[in-house]
Design a protein around this motif. Structure first.
Motif, PDB file in Angstrom:
ATOM      1  N   ALA A   1       0.845  -1.193   0.000  1.00 23.02           N
ATOM      2  CA  ALA A   1       0.000   0.000   0.000  1.00 23.02           C
ATOM      3  C   ALA A   1       0.877   1.239   0.000  1.00 23.02           C
ATOM      4  O   ALA A   1       2.029   1.215   0.438  1.00 23.02           O
ATOM      5  CB  ALA A   1      -0.924   0.010   1.228  1.00 23.02           C
ATOM      6  N   GLY A   2       0.311   2.327  -0.530  1.00 16.74           N
ATOM      7  CA  GLY A   2       0.894   3.646  -0.403  1.00 16.74           C
ATOM      8  C   GLY A   2       2.295   3.797  -0.951  1.00 16.74           C
ATOM      9  O   GLY A   2       2.689   3.189  -1.950  1.00 16.74           O
TER      10      GLY A   2
ATOM     11  N   PHE B   1       4.569   1.831  -3.898  1.00 15.01           N
ATOM     12  CA  PHE B   1       5.061   2.652  -5.003  1.00 15.01           C
ATOM     13  C   PHE B   1       6.578   2.500  -5.142  1.00 15.01           C
ATOM     14  O   PHE B   1       7.102   2.268  -6.237  1.00 15.01           O
ATOM     15  CB  PHE B   1       4.693   4.111  -4.743  1.00 15.01           C
ATOM     16  N   GLY B   2       7.310   2.646  -4.026  1.00 14.75           N
ATOM     17  CA  GLY B   2       8.765   2.574  -4.076  1.00 14.75           C
ATOM     18  C   GLY B   2       9.266   1.228  -4.559  1.00 14.75           C
ATOM     19  O   GLY B   2      10.205   1.148  -5.363  1.00 14.75           O
ATOM     20  N   CYS B   3       8.628   0.155  -4.087  1.00  8.81           N
ATOM     21  CA  CYS B   3       9.040  -1.192  -4.505  1.00  8.81           C
ATOM     22  C   CYS B   3       8.762  -1.417  -5.986  1.00  8.81           C
ATOM     23  O   CYS B   3       9.602  -1.961  -6.720  1.00  8.81           O
ATOM     24  CB  CYS B   3       8.317  -2.239  -3.661  1.00  8.81           C
TER      25      CYS B   3
ATOM     26  N   VAL C   1      22.790   7.089  -6.953  1.00 11.20           N
ATOM     27  CA  VAL C   1      21.546   7.772  -6.597  1.00 11.20           C
ATOM     28  C   VAL C   1      20.952   7.113  -5.357  1.00 11.20           C
ATOM     29  O   VAL C   1      20.865   5.886  -5.276  1.00 11.20           O
ATOM     30  CB  VAL C   1      20.521   7.715  -7.751  1.00 11.20           C
ATOM     31  N   LEU C   2      20.560   7.940  -4.405  1.00  9.19           N
ATOM     32  CA  LEU C   2      19.825   7.488  -3.227  1.00  9.19           C
ATOM     33  C   LEU C   2      18.395   7.992  -3.383  1.00  9.19           C
ATOM     34  O   LEU C   2      18.157   9.200  -3.457  1.00  9.19           O
ATOM     35  CB  LEU C   2      20.460   8.068  -1.963  1.00  9.19           C
ATOM     36  N   HIS C   3      17.442   7.065  -3.445  1.00 11.35           N
ATOM     37  CA  HIS C   3      16.052   7.434  -3.728  1.00 11.35           C
ATOM     38  C   HIS C   3      15.188   7.075  -2.530  1.00 11.35           C
ATOM     39  O   HIS C   3      15.060   5.899  -2.176  1.00 11.35           O
ATOM     40  CB  HIS C   3      15.559   6.697  -4.978  1.00 11.35           C
ATOM     41  N   THR C   4      14.585   8.081  -1.895  1.00 10.13           N
ATOM     42  CA  THR C   4      13.800   7.864  -0.684  1.00 10.13           C
ATOM     43  C   THR C   4      12.328   8.176  -0.926  1.00 10.13           C
ATOM     44  O   THR C   4      11.971   8.950  -1.811  1.00 10.13           O
ATOM     45  CB  THR C   4      14.323   8.734   0.475  1.00 10.13           C
ATOM     46  N   HIS C   5      11.491   7.558  -0.075  1.00  6.50           N
ATOM     47  CA  HIS C   5      10.041   7.698  -0.196  1.00  6.50           C
ATOM     48  C   HIS C   5       9.437   7.915   1.187  1.00  6.50           C
ATOM     49  O   HIS C   5       9.455   7.009   2.016  1.00  6.50           O
ATOM     50  CB  HIS C   5       9.422   6.439  -0.822  1.00  6.50           C
TER      51      HIS C   5
ATOM     52  N   LEU D   1       7.999  12.742  -2.906  1.00  3.50           N
ATOM     53  CA  LEU D   1       7.006  13.130  -1.902  1.00  3.50           C
ATOM     54  C   LEU D   1       5.648  12.574  -2.304  1.00  3.50           C
ATOM     55  O   LEU D   1       5.174  12.805  -3.412  1.00  3.50           O
ATOM     56  CB  LEU D   1       6.928  14.652  -1.791  1.00  3.50           C
ATOM     57  N   HIS D   2       5.015  11.879  -1.360  1.00  7.51           N
ATOM     58  CA  HIS D   2       3.743  11.223  -1.657  1.00  7.51           C
ATOM     59  C   HIS D   2       2.543  11.979  -1.119  1.00  7.51           C
ATOM     60  O   HIS D   2       1.421  11.721  -1.529  1.00  7.51           O
ATOM     61  CB  HIS D   2       3.761   9.794  -1.115  1.00  7.51           C
TER      62      HIS D   2
END
Length: 380
Positions: A17-18, A22-24, A91-95, A119-120
């Motif tokens: 969810a959420g 999305f990130g996965c 690249v470091l990609h955070t959620h 940003l979600h």
């Protein structure tokens, strides 16, 4: 042969969810282009984690689960620092909040890494408003790119973070449209699993149950329907209860007092595509949202949707074209919209057809992956 770009994705948890989902799914979409590894900070749902872990492995993505406990954790920061030294990401990609906090600290300590935060929604540590926002703004001075999943989100970010305008980007959320259009589903079997009466119009709500999701508003709206409409409708809320167990208990008490109300509460499902394929309507009565993936999934599955006009939902649904919009916290307005959809088969089918078309044009994984690929490459 040129070196493949390495991307380290950090999500709060392995969850279906959420922002976590999305990130996965974005990491999996990018894995053919880049070398991707993924870190999940904490545990939420073991069965969901198992499903996602298997999918990530199949996509060639190594996954690390840090089992973080609630609250700030120096141990988690040390674990992440070791992973960064070993993997050496470009690249470091955070959620979302927790991953942004640790990602921001890592980026400040590693100036060669490009930090991209997606940003979600517009909330940043709502429980710690006075302390959280100054820390958040300080960390984001180091961000190389801030991506909003909607125009509304990025407009808020531009007012909040002291970054050059070129650091802000809009990349709309996406779903696996093909999966939701062609779920391998025996609709009759799925409906029986959820105790849906044979001739009922089945409406579903998908999302962890909390006051923000407004399931209580939907129950009040359904109570106000005409008896003939209630007897035609069957409503299922599918979602977890870990965010606010007391809220879910209140919902159960309300439904126990109304035994003839056609509403049931069910736990999270590992096969939402089959559920949506078997349903007739989708309800999103939220009091607050970003750009909800569940709504995009319902659109991709070809469901007539009724949703509140909060967050970026208005960027997904054009009222009367590919869904119906109602104001939040208004059982009367939601009741009227449900009544229209229950009684007007032609409208229901037209909204569903337009929803599918909109999803195919705007919310595919392929479109999203191309935009992130272009962004990451431009940062190098």
């Amino acid at each position: 042969m040129p070196e493949r770009m390495r991307v380290l994705t950090v999500v709060n948890a392995l969850a279906l969810a959420g922002a976590e989902k999305f990130g996965c799914e974005l990491a999996m979409s990018l894995s053919s282009q880049f070398e991707v590894q993924l870190v999940a900070l904490r545990d939420v749902n073991l069965s969901q984690a198992e499903q996602l872990r298997a999918r990530l492995t199949d996509a060639g993505i190594r996954c690390y689960e840090l089992h973080k406990k609630p609250g700030p954790s120096p141990k988690t920061l040390l674990q992440l620092r070791r992973l960064v030294r070993r993997f050496r990401p470009h690249v470091l990609h955070t959620h979302s909040t927790s991953s942004d906090f640790y990602g921001g600290l890592l980026a400040r300590a590693n100036p060669k890494i490009k930090w991209v935060s997606t940003l979600h929604n517009k909330l940043v540590w709502p429980r710690f408003e006075r302390l959280g926002r100054p820390i958040d703004r300080t960390l984001f001075r180091r961000a190389d790119a801030v991506v909003g999943i909607s125009k509304q989100t990025i407009d808020w970010a531009k007012q909040t973070y002291a970054l050059p305008q070129e650091a802000f980007h809009v990349v709309l959320s996406a779903v696996d449209v093909n999966k939701f259009q062609h779920a391998n589903s025996d609709k009759e079997t799925t409906r029986r699993q959820y105790d849906v009466p044979a001739d009922a119009i089945w409406a579903v709500m998908v999302g962890n149950r909390s006051p923000f999701k407004g399931v209580d508003v939907a129950i009040e709206a359904i109570k106000s329907l005409e008896q003939s409409e209630r007897s035609t409708l069957w409503v299922t809320s599918i979602g977890g209860e870990h965010i606010d167990p007391a809220y879910s208990e209140t919902l159960r008490k309300t439904l126990k007092q109304q035994p003839l109300l056609p509403v049931q509460l069910r736990p999270p499902s590992g096969d939402i595509p089959s559920v949506l394929q078997a349903a007739d309507l989708f309800i999103m009565p939220s009091r607050m949202e970003g750009l909800p993936v569940a709504l995009l999934e319902a659109q991709a599955a070809g469901l007539a949707c009724v949703a509140t006009s909060v967050g970026a939902i208005g960027e997904v649904i054009e009222d009367g074209v590919n869904g119906l919009l109602v104001p939040p916290d208004s059982p009367a307005a939601l009741c009227a919209a449900l009544s229209r959809l229950v009684n007007d088969t032609k409208l229901r089918k037209q909204l569903a057809s337009n929803a599918t078309e909109a999803a195919e044009q705007r919310f595919t994984h392929e479109r999203m992956a191309k935009q992130y690929t272009k962004l990451f490459e431009a940062l190098m």
